[in-house]
Structure formats: C-alpha cells, structure tokens
Motif scaffolding. Sequence first.
Motif, short mmCIF file in Angstrom:
data_model
loop_
_atom_site.label_atom_id
_atom_site.label_comp_id
_atom_site.label_asym_id
_atom_site.label_seq_id
_atom_site.Cartn_x
_atom_site.Cartn_y
_atom_site.Cartn_z
N ALA A 21 0.96 -1.40 0.01
CA ALA A 21 0.14 0.06 0.11
C ALA A 21 0.92 1.26 0.04
O ALA A 21 0.68 2.09 -0.71
CB ALA A 21 -0.89 -0.03 1.03
N PHE B 196 2.42 -12.15 9.49
CA PHE B 196 2.45 -12.54 11.10
C PHE B 196 2.33 -13.90 11.42
O PHE B 196 3.11 -14.15 12.22
CB PHE B 196 1.20 -11.74 11.59
CG PHE B 196 1.00 -11.71 13.04
CD1 PHE B 196 1.52 -11.01 14.07
CD2 PHE B 196 0.00 -12.92 13.46
CE1 PHE B 196 1.25 -11.26 15.42
CE2 PHE B 196 -0.05 -12.98 14.83
CZ PHE B 196 0.51 -12.19 15.82
N ARG C 98 3.47 -13.58 24.40
CA ARG C 98 2.23 -14.46 24.99
C ARG C 98 2.91 -15.66 25.64
O ARG C 98 2.00 -16.37 26.36
CB ARG C 98 1.46 -14.83 23.84
CG ARG C 98 0.68 -13.52 23.26
CD ARG C 98 -0.09 -13.73 21.87
NE ARG C 98 -0.53 -12.56 21.33
CZ ARG C 98 -0.94 -12.39 19.92
NH1 ARG C 98 -1.60 -13.50 19.55
NH2 ARG C 98 -1.32 -11.15 19.59
N MET D 280 3.84 0.77 16.34
CA MET D 280 2.55 0.66 16.93
C MET D 280 2.65 -0.51 17.95
O MET D 280 1.79 -0.45 18.98
CB MET D 280 1.27 0.31 16.01
CG MET D 280 1.27 1.62 15.13
SD MET D 280 0.12 1.35 13.78
CE MET D 280 -1.63 1.42 14.55
N THR E 278 3.96 -2.87 21.06
CA THR E 278 4.60 -2.75 22.26
C THR E 278 5.38 -4.11 22.74
O THR E 278 4.65 -5.14 22.93
CB THR E 278 3.62 -2.26 23.50
OG1 THR E 278 3.00 -1.00 22.93
CG2 THR E 278 4.33 -2.03 24.80
N THR F 140 -3.08 3.89 2.29
CA THR F 140 -2.10 3.63 2.96
C THR F 140 -2.65 3.01 4.50
O THR F 140 -2.05 2.47 5.24
CB THR F 140 -1.07 4.82 3.44
OG1 THR F 140 0.22 4.45 2.37
CG2 THR F 140 -0.75 4.91 4.65
N PHE G 80 -3.14 6.06 15.76
CA PHE G 80 -2.43 5.61 16.65
C PHE G 80 -1.93 6.74 17.64
O PHE G 80 -2.25 6.49 18.73
CB PHE G 80 -1.11 4.83 16.34
CG PHE G 80 -0.17 4.30 17.19
CD1 PHE G 80 -0.37 3.39 18.02
CD2 PHE G 80 1.03 5.17 17.58
CE1 PHE G 80 0.44 2.69 18.92
CE2 PHE G 80 1.93 4.52 18.50
CZ PHE G 80 1.45 3.52 19.30
N ASP G 81 -1.36 7.63 17.07
CA ASP G 81 -0.82 8.86 17.85
C ASP G 81 -1.71 9.39 18.79
O ASP G 81 -1.62 9.58 19.98
CB ASP G 81 -0.10 9.84 17.18
CG ASP G 81 1.21 9.19 16.49
OD1 ASP G 81 1.88 8.49 17.23
OD2 ASP G 81 1.62 9.59 15.26
N ALA H 147 -6.78 1.69 15.72
CA ALA H 147 -5.61 2.31 15.78
C ALA H 147 -5.55 3.02 17.02
O ALA H 147 -4.61 2.95 17.64
CB ALA H 147 -5.32 3.06 14.55
N VAL I 181 -5.14 0.54 19.93
CA VAL I 181 -3.74 0.35 19.87
C VAL I 181 -2.93 1.30 20.64
O VAL I 181 -2.13 0.98 21.46
CB VAL I 181 -3.19 -0.23 18.51
CG1 VAL I 181 -1.72 -0.63 18.71
CG2 VAL I 181 -4.00 -1.71 18.22
N ALA J 76 -0.95 1.03 24.06
CA ALA J 76 0.48 1.44 23.97
C ALA J 76 0.90 2.07 24.83
O ALA J 76 1.89 1.90 25.83
CB ALA J 76 0.74 1.87 22.64
N LEU K 189 -4.10 -5.40 12.30
CA LEU K 189 -3.65 -4.90 13.39
C LEU K 189 -4.04 -5.55 14.61
O LEU K 189 -3.30 -6.03 15.62
CB LEU K 189 -3.65 -3.50 13.25
CG LEU K 189 -3.17 -2.64 14.64
CD1 LEU K 189 -1.53 -2.92 14.72
CD2 LEU K 189 -3.39 -1.12 14.49
N ARG L 56 -5.25 -8.22 15.74
CA ARG L 56 -4.80 -9.57 16.08
C ARG L 56 -3.15 -9.78 16.17
O ARG L 56 -2.82 -10.58 16.78
CB ARG L 56 -5.32 -10.59 15.34
CG ARG L 56 -5.11 -10.56 13.89
CD ARG L 56 -5.89 -11.65 12.99
NE ARG L 56 -5.05 -12.95 13.05
CZ ARG L 56 -4.13 -13.29 12.33
NH1 ARG L 56 -3.75 -12.60 11.38
NH2 ARG L 56 -3.64 -14.50 12.43
N MET L 57 -2.49 -8.53 15.75
CA MET L 57 -1.07 -8.67 15.57
C MET L 57 -0.69 -8.17 17.07
O MET L 57 0.42 -8.71 17.48
CB MET L 57 -0.64 -8.06 14.61
CG MET L 57 -1.06 -8.51 13.21
SD MET L 57 -0.61 -7.56 11.52
CE MET L 57 1.26 -8.02 11.59
N VAL L 58 -1.28 -7.17 17.62
CA VAL L 58 -0.62 -6.59 18.92
C VAL L 58 -0.89 -7.71 20.17
O VAL L 58 -1.63 -8.64 20.06
CB VAL L 58 -1.28 -5.41 19.22
CG1 VAL L 58 -1.18 -4.41 18.25
CG2 VAL L 58 -2.88 -5.49 19.30
N ALA M 125 -3.90 -9.17 22.38
CA ALA M 125 -4.56 -9.11 21.03
C ALA M 125 -5.89 -8.15 21.36
O ALA M 125 -6.31 -8.60 22.55
CB ALA M 125 -4.89 -10.40 20.23
#
Lengths: 335, 335
Positions: free
Chosen positions: A76, A223, A260, A282, A284, B71, B223-224, B249, B252, B256, B279, B281-283, B286
């Motif tokens: 993207a 992932f 985890r 993003m 942590t 993006t 996020f920010d 976002a 997350v 964070a 995203l 499920r990636m953090v 989760a």
Amino acid sequence: MNPTIHDVAKKAMVSISTVSRVVNHPQSVAPEKREKVLRVIRELGYEPNPFASGLRDRRTRTIAAIIPDITNPFYAELFRGIEDVARAQKNNVMICNTDQDESRFLEYMSYFQKKRIDGLIFVSSPVTETYREAFEDLRVPVVLAATDSEAGGWPSVTVDNYRAGYDAAMFLIKNGHEAIGMISGPLEDPIAGSPRYEGFQAALLEAGLTLTQDRVALGAYDFDSGYEAMRSLFGRSPDLTAVFAASDAMAVGASAFLLRRGIDVPRQVSVLGFDNLQLARMVTPALTTVAQPVYRMGHEAAAMLFRTLDHPLMPQESLVLPHELIVRDTVGKRN
Amino acid sequence: MNPTIHDVAKKAMVSISTVSRVVNHPQSVAPEKREKVLRVIRELGYEPNPFASGLRDRRTRTIAAIIPDITNPFYAELFRGIEDVARAQKNNVMICNTDQDESRFLEYMSYFQKKRIDGLIFVSSPVTETYREAFEDLRVPVVLAATDSEAGGWPSVTVDNYRAGYDAAMFLIKNGHEAIGMISGPLEDPIAGSPRYEGFQAALLEAGLTLTQDRVALGAYDFDSGYEAMRSLFGRSPDLTAVFAASDAMAVGASAFLLRRGIDVPRQVSVLGFDNLQLARMVTPALTTVAQPVYRMGHEAAAMLFRTLDHPLMPQESLVLPHELIVRDTVGKRN
DNA sequence: TTGTAGGCGTTATCAA
DNA sequence: TTGATAACGCCTACAA
C-alpha cells in the motif's frame, strides 16, 4: 455535453487545427491568436477528450501497477508512491492485485492487451519465466520495484538486500549477541529471501559466529508464519538471545509468540525486524527494524517509468536505495 | 498492431457491421455467419478497441474510488472489496487519495469532469456541501461507502454506528465494568464520530452509569491520537477500568500508552477497539474489538454502483451491514 | 439479414 | 502561420 475543440474554434474564430496547436505546440501559434484561444479554452472549460486522443495516439495515460495485494501495508505504501507520481503526471494507474497467483496475473495481462496501458510497474514478486514472457508480449516499458531480474534487462528500484541483512547481523553483534537466530523468507525468493539470509549469515561468519540450521526458520513474511517460525525456533534453540526476521510482520509475529509465552522482549530475547512499516511503531515494545524506503521505491519507480515513456530511447539506470537501522525497543544490549 | 474490426471482417468475408453485430447483438446475425465470425475473432484474438467504443458511447468502463489514503489499512481493505467487483465486471478503478483535503478532492473532480468515469464510490468522509455540489456537477451515479448523507439521496453501504457504540458499552458493562471511558472520534464527524459516541453513552445511561466529560477524550482515529488521548484520560481519571476507542488504531495507541507506562492490559484497564483490522490480532495482548465488515462494505458498494450503471432507473436501497464483537485479550472481567 | 455511410473528437500532414 | 482534411476503430441508422 462538454465543449469540444470545435466549440472552442468557433468561439475563438479560428480553425480547429489552431486550437489543437495551442494545446499541443503553443509556440507554433502567433501570440495574439494563442492568447485568444487560451482565453476561450478557459471560458469554456475545454479539456481534450481522452478517448479521441487515445484513439489517435494510442497513448492511454494509464499505467498499471502489478502488486500482490493492496491490503498489505508494505504494498500500500509503495503503491502510494506510484500513485502520487502518476497523478502529478495526469496519468491514471490501474491497480492489479495478483495475490501472487500467476493465472490471475495472466488474466490481467490479457485484459491489458485490449485495454492498453502505456507502461507497467511490477512490484515485489520474483520475475519468473511466465512473467518475463508476458512482459515481452505486452511491448510496453516495464519497471521493477522492490524486485529485479537478471534476464529481461528491465530497470529496477531496490534496496541492497544482501547488505541490509549484513547490517542487521552487525547490529545484533554490536549489541553483544552471540546466540543469534533468523526467521528468513523462502530461500528460493531471490529478492527478500536468499540475499537477506546470506548477508546475515556472512556477517555472522565474519564475526566468528555461525548460523546453524537449528537457528534458522522459514516464513512467508506474514504475522502467522512469523509466529509459527518463532515457536519452532524456540523449540529447537531455547538459548537464542536475538532473532532477526526478514519482515516486520514476521518480527511482530515472533514477538507475539514470545510475549504471549511470557518471555520478555527484549530482556530475554531481542527481535529485529525488516521494512519499518507503521506497524513497527505501534506494537509494544516498539520494533527495532531495518527500514526500507518503501514509499520512495514506488515514487522512483514511477518517475523512471514516465521518463522512459517520454524518452523511449534513453536507457534507464537501475536504482539502489539506502536502507537504515531504526532503533526502538526490541533489541537489548547483552552483557 | 492489434487486429481491428476490419481485419476480422475481411478475413470472415463479411462487412464490419456484421462483425460488430456479432459482438454486440449476436442473435441478430445468421447462425452460420455468426459462427464463422466468432471463429475468426478467436483466431485473430480480436478485442474491440476501448477508445473507439468510448469515443462513441461515452462509457469509459472506469469508476473512481475516492478515499482518504490507501495507506490506511481500513481503506485498503475496503478498496480491495471495490476492486474485486470492478475487475469481475471488466472495469477499471481509479483510486483517488484525497488525504482528506478538499482542494485535492476538487482537483480530482475537475479531472473527472470531462466524463472520464462512469460512476464513483465515495468512501468514509462526511459528505459536506462542497462534496455534494461536486457530485451533482459530475452527473454520474454515486454510491457512499462507510458514510452516508441526508441531503443528496445517494445510496450508501454502512454499519449502524449508533448501535455498534451501544453494543460496545453493553459488552463492557456485562463484563462488570462501571468506571468506563471513551476515546471518540471528532464529534462533528457524523459517521464514525457522534453516532458511536452517542450509542455508547446511551447504553451507559440505561445501565445507570454516566459518561462524564473527564472520562471522554477525542482523537483522530490514528495511533498517535489514541496514545495521547489515553494519556489525557488517564491523567484526568486514573480510576478508569475500561476504555472504548472508536478505532483499532486509537485502541492500540491507548494500549501502547498503558503498557509502556507499566499498566497491565486488561488486568488493570480493559481496552475495546473498533474496526477489526489485521492489526488487532497482531498486537499483544490481542485487541478485543467491534468488527466492521470492511471488505464487504467495499464489495457491496461496488456491486450497487454497477447495478445502477446497468439499470439507471432502478433506485438502489441503502444497505446497513451487521457489526460483530470479536473477543480477544484486552477486555477483562471485573469482580 | 446484411451492408453502406456518417459521426464520435482529436492530431498530424500537407498545401496555401 | 494557418486551415482543410484524412485517419484512428467502433457503432448504429438507414437502405437494400
């Protein structure tokens, strides 16, 4: 109904040829007439009909971007670089999501045969024989982005993946790590796979360390495969203190597995990624990673394509863009 | 040089009109001739030149998707839904990244003005007066995705944001939370802002809880701003046990902030997101979140657009797609 | 059922 | 420097 060249001509009391000239070769028209025509063009809001020009010139003002999947942040971002340039050039870019499927790709190609595009940017997949032939059949300029090809001789915009892998290892070594593992992409992948792996291995070797097979796992850059690769790696080599993953998504997957599992990142195990996607900052702890100039690769590739479109004879040099280490919180100092 | 209708006609020994008829109204041609022409078409690989047809019919087989930024994973996913449908329909979709900038939008519009697109899908931004006027000037069918508009009367594909906000609150309440906060989008945002906020608030009220101002912070979905909103919220109401953020976002970002501050999620503070991006499920942990059918919104919107393109008179009903709570690891049970 | 011819809007060639 | 004109490839009245 939009105004046509005839409307402009009538109102400006000149012939349509003069209007056409004003639009395409302004300097070949007498200044006063030019001004007058220009004024009428503005008044009427005239814009040449792209189908008419296309019919004559067979220039479509459309390029295609072949990417695996726009849903992947890496693509993207790269695509955005392409689109920004195309828009500035008043061109339109067709996006082609191949999902890495050759038949899907060929479907697009046959579509282009008729639909006609001026040029094409091929992103990130290895250039197999199938692709090579399809490009040659298309007979339009091709630029490769985030990939390249010995055969074919198309210009490319890349990063030095070998060197980047090398630098990744150096960074880990400098931070005192010795028991180092890697989650690599497929070794058959000549772009993001083997070069990063080999560069990484070479640096380790130079430092007197070896990358034994039980310290290597393979993934598919996403992932889930990062997560699984870390599980496998950890099962085989629980003594690892640092792992380099060949993509941020895999690195985040690896971290997720560790976290985890109750393993502290970076205190017990350091993780180093590759790409520097948004994702990296993003999560942590925030991911330390080797940054690729993703947007810029797209940007430069598009610029290169338009250059060859405008000057078909001028050969284009391939470009190798610099990578960079972004230090965040997943790599710790050892001893 | 691609074969033209003339080449086919000559080889099949018929007139070009017959060839054209075979392509466009096959039943109006005598069977044998039809077969013969069809065979030649296949042999030559003939495909009508889209510029010639476009010049005549003024149908471009191109639609535009106006999105803030490809993006952003949310838009990328939605766009993918659009593109998949368009491809199936042999259409081409122009992607327009506005970066939420009205002048950028108008630039695209003036480009489209000249009847370069058949229709348009407008994604996610509120439909202001500027947009409304521009659409009307365009005179092509418009479909709204992940947004809608009282004025204008364009069909839309959305989620019930009020209800989704309501359900988010209910979920937190059911998990025993009482000191609940929210990180909302801008309240002027009539789509993802106020409705989610109000639905959330309403559910709290019904449960005898109140959403006081010190428990609300505003962000811009990224996020920010989620990170900063959480900082602010935590400063004002350190007693919070759960926070609902109007985007993944932001959620997350909020997590964070908490995690980096040493606050355990979900043991000390629970976090609930909105969207269900990759995203989520990636953090780690989760993210538990309210899922929107993002891809499907794009898919349905495109389907709706093509339906009105093919049957201009048939009015299209707006669609409200279901949301769903995805339980992962950031919301804990209280007491 | 089939073919002829005109027009869609543009650009480049050629002649003036 | 300007204007008339012939393509570009397709589609569809209209005529046969």
